[in-house]
Design a protein around this motif. Structure first.
Motif, PDB file in Angstrom:
ATOM      1  N   LEU A 186     105.485  44.101  22.327  1.00 48.00           N
ATOM      2  CA  LEU A 186     105.368  42.757  21.768  1.00 48.00           C
ATOM      3  C   LEU A 186     104.024  42.534  21.086  1.00 48.00           C
ATOM      4  N   ARG A 187     104.049  41.830  19.983  1.00 47.72           N
ATOM      5  CA  ARG A 187     102.858  41.461  19.234  1.00 47.72           C
ATOM      6  C   ARG A 187     103.096  40.070  18.645  1.00 47.72           C
ATOM      7  N   PHE A 188     102.038  39.470  18.119  1.00 45.26           N
ATOM      8  CA  PHE A 188     102.197  38.241  17.353  1.00 45.26           C
ATOM      9  C   PHE A 188     102.365  38.604  15.886  1.00 45.26           C
ATOM     10  N   SER A 189     103.363  38.015  15.258  1.00 46.11           N
ATOM     11  CA  SER A 189     103.640  38.346  13.860  1.00 46.11           C
ATOM     12  C   SER A 189     102.445  37.981  12.983  1.00 46.11           C
ATOM     13  N   LYS A 190     102.161  38.847  12.024  1.00 41.06           N
ATOM     14  CA  LYS A 190     101.024  38.630  11.128  1.00 41.06           C
ATOM     15  C   LYS A 190     101.301  37.468  10.178  1.00 41.06           C
ATOM     16  N   ARG A 191     102.567  37.305   9.816  1.00 44.84           N
ATOM     17  CA  ARG A 191     102.945  36.215   8.909  1.00 44.84           C
ATOM     18  C   ARG A 191     103.223  34.963   9.745  1.00 44.84           C
ATOM     19  N   ILE A 192     102.290  34.046   9.757  1.00 43.53           N
ATOM     20  CA  ILE A 192     102.407  32.858  10.599  1.00 43.53           C
ATOM     21  C   ILE A 192     103.268  31.808   9.909  1.00 43.53           C
ATOM     22  N   GLN A 193     104.298  31.404  10.595  1.00 37.45           N
ATOM     23  CA  GLN A 193     105.196  30.370  10.089  1.00 37.45           C
ATOM     24  C   GLN A 193     105.283  29.272  11.140  1.00 37.45           C
ATOM     25  N   GLN A 194     104.810  28.100  10.809  1.00 38.29           N
ATOM     26  CA  GLN A 194     104.820  27.001  11.773  1.00 38.29           C
ATOM     27  C   GLN A 194     106.245  26.484  11.936  1.00 38.29           C
ATOM     28  N   ALA A 195     106.744  26.526  13.174  1.00 39.61           N
ATOM     29  CA  ALA A 195     108.106  26.090  13.459  1.00 39.61           C
ATOM     30  C   ALA A 195     108.119  24.612  13.834  1.00 39.61           C
ATOM     31  N   ASP A 196     109.316  24.028  13.822  1.00 35.48           N
ATOM     32  CA  ASP A 196     109.469  22.630  14.220  1.00 35.48           C
ATOM     33  C   ASP A 196     109.242  22.444  15.717  1.00 35.48           C
ATOM     34  N   ALA A 197     109.508  23.507  16.474  1.00 37.35           N
ATOM     35  CA  ALA A 197     109.389  23.448  17.932  1.00 37.35           C
ATOM     36  C   ALA A 197     109.057  24.851  18.437  1.00 37.35           C
ATOM     37  N   ALA A 198     108.652  24.938  19.699  1.00 34.89           N
ATOM     38  CA  ALA A 198     108.350  26.239  20.297  1.00 34.89           C
ATOM     39  C   ALA A 198     108.689  26.198  21.781  1.00 34.89           C
ATOM     40  N   VAL A 199     109.035  27.363  22.317  1.00 39.60           N
ATOM     41  CA  VAL A 199     109.303  27.483  23.751  1.00 39.60           C
ATOM     42  C   VAL A 199     108.466  28.622  24.323  1.00 39.60           C
ATOM     43  N   LEU A 200     108.264  28.561  25.623  1.00 38.41           N
ATOM     44  CA  LEU A 200     107.531  29.623  26.311  1.00 38.41           C
ATOM     45  C   LEU A 200     108.506  30.427  27.163  1.00 38.41           C
ATOM     46  N   ILE A 201     108.613  31.716  26.863  1.00 39.25           N
ATOM     47  CA  ILE A 201     109.359  32.632  27.726  1.00 39.25           C
ATOM     48  C   ILE A 201     108.338  33.240  28.688  1.00 39.25           C
TER      49      ILE A 201
END
Length: 201
Positions: free
Chosen positions: A14-29
């Protein structure tokens, strides 16, 4: 799959994607860091106007003051379960998913201690529970009936801990298995059995 290596695989892949796209919402797994890791799940309050009584990850919509998808996920998790953001070891993110409402939702994946004190925020959720990651990987897709005005639609679901995990939450778990563990879980988009007992996958 060797349970001892599940955490190691997640950390490696797992990594954080380099292309940051702000979403309308987010969840924590949130996944417990232990020999047999478990996934933190919640059941939404039956009094909510949307997705009432459904199993979900802690999360919610972006606030104007939120600076990133990570901030959204951690803030919402703290509001809903009292999870301390400093107890979360971030691993990465998964591709954005689209909710039935049309909202774009970003899953953020992190590790949490095996023993954490959590408290359900009763206006938002009525249950906090943990399911072994391996159990979710192994759970067969079972048809779950959703009744609409004129017809019933059958969605694939995982039935665990006397709860039904389907829809967006289930799709995010399948995505976690794929990107975080290299495991392709068979997951049909819809199942439309001639009767409930004869589902074809």
């Amino acid at each position: 799959m060797d349970e001892q290596s599940l955490i190691e695989l997640l950390q490696q892949r797992l990594r954080f994607s380099k292309r940051i796209q702000q979403a309308d919402a987010a969840v924590l797994i949130a996944i417990t860091q232990e020999q047999k890791p478990k996934v933190l799940l919640t059941r939404r309050s039956i009094h909510l106007s949307q997705h009432a009584g459904e199993v979900s990850f802690p999360g919610g919509k972006r606030d104007p003051s939120d600076t990133s998808n990570i901030v959204v996920a951690l803030r919402e998790a703290q509001e809903e379960t009292a999870l301390n953001p400093f107890d979360v070891k971030l691993l990465g993110d998964l591709p954005i998913q689209r909710a039935r409402s049309g909202l774009s939702v970003k899953p953020i994946v992190g590790l949490i201690p095996a023993q954490v004190d959590l408290i359900a925020q009763p206006t938002e959720i009525d249950r906090i529970f943990f399911v072994p990651l391996q159990e979710l990987i192994d759970a067969p897709p079972l048809p779950y009936e959703v009744r609409l005005a004129r017809q019933s639609i059958y969605f694939p679901s995982m039935q665990v801990e006397s709860e039904i995990v389907w829809g967006l939450t289930a799709r995010m778990l399948v995505s976690l298995f794929q990107y975080g563990l290299g495991h392709q879980k068979k997951w049909p988009f819809l199942v439309n059995p001639p009767n409930f007992g004869l589902a074809k996958f």
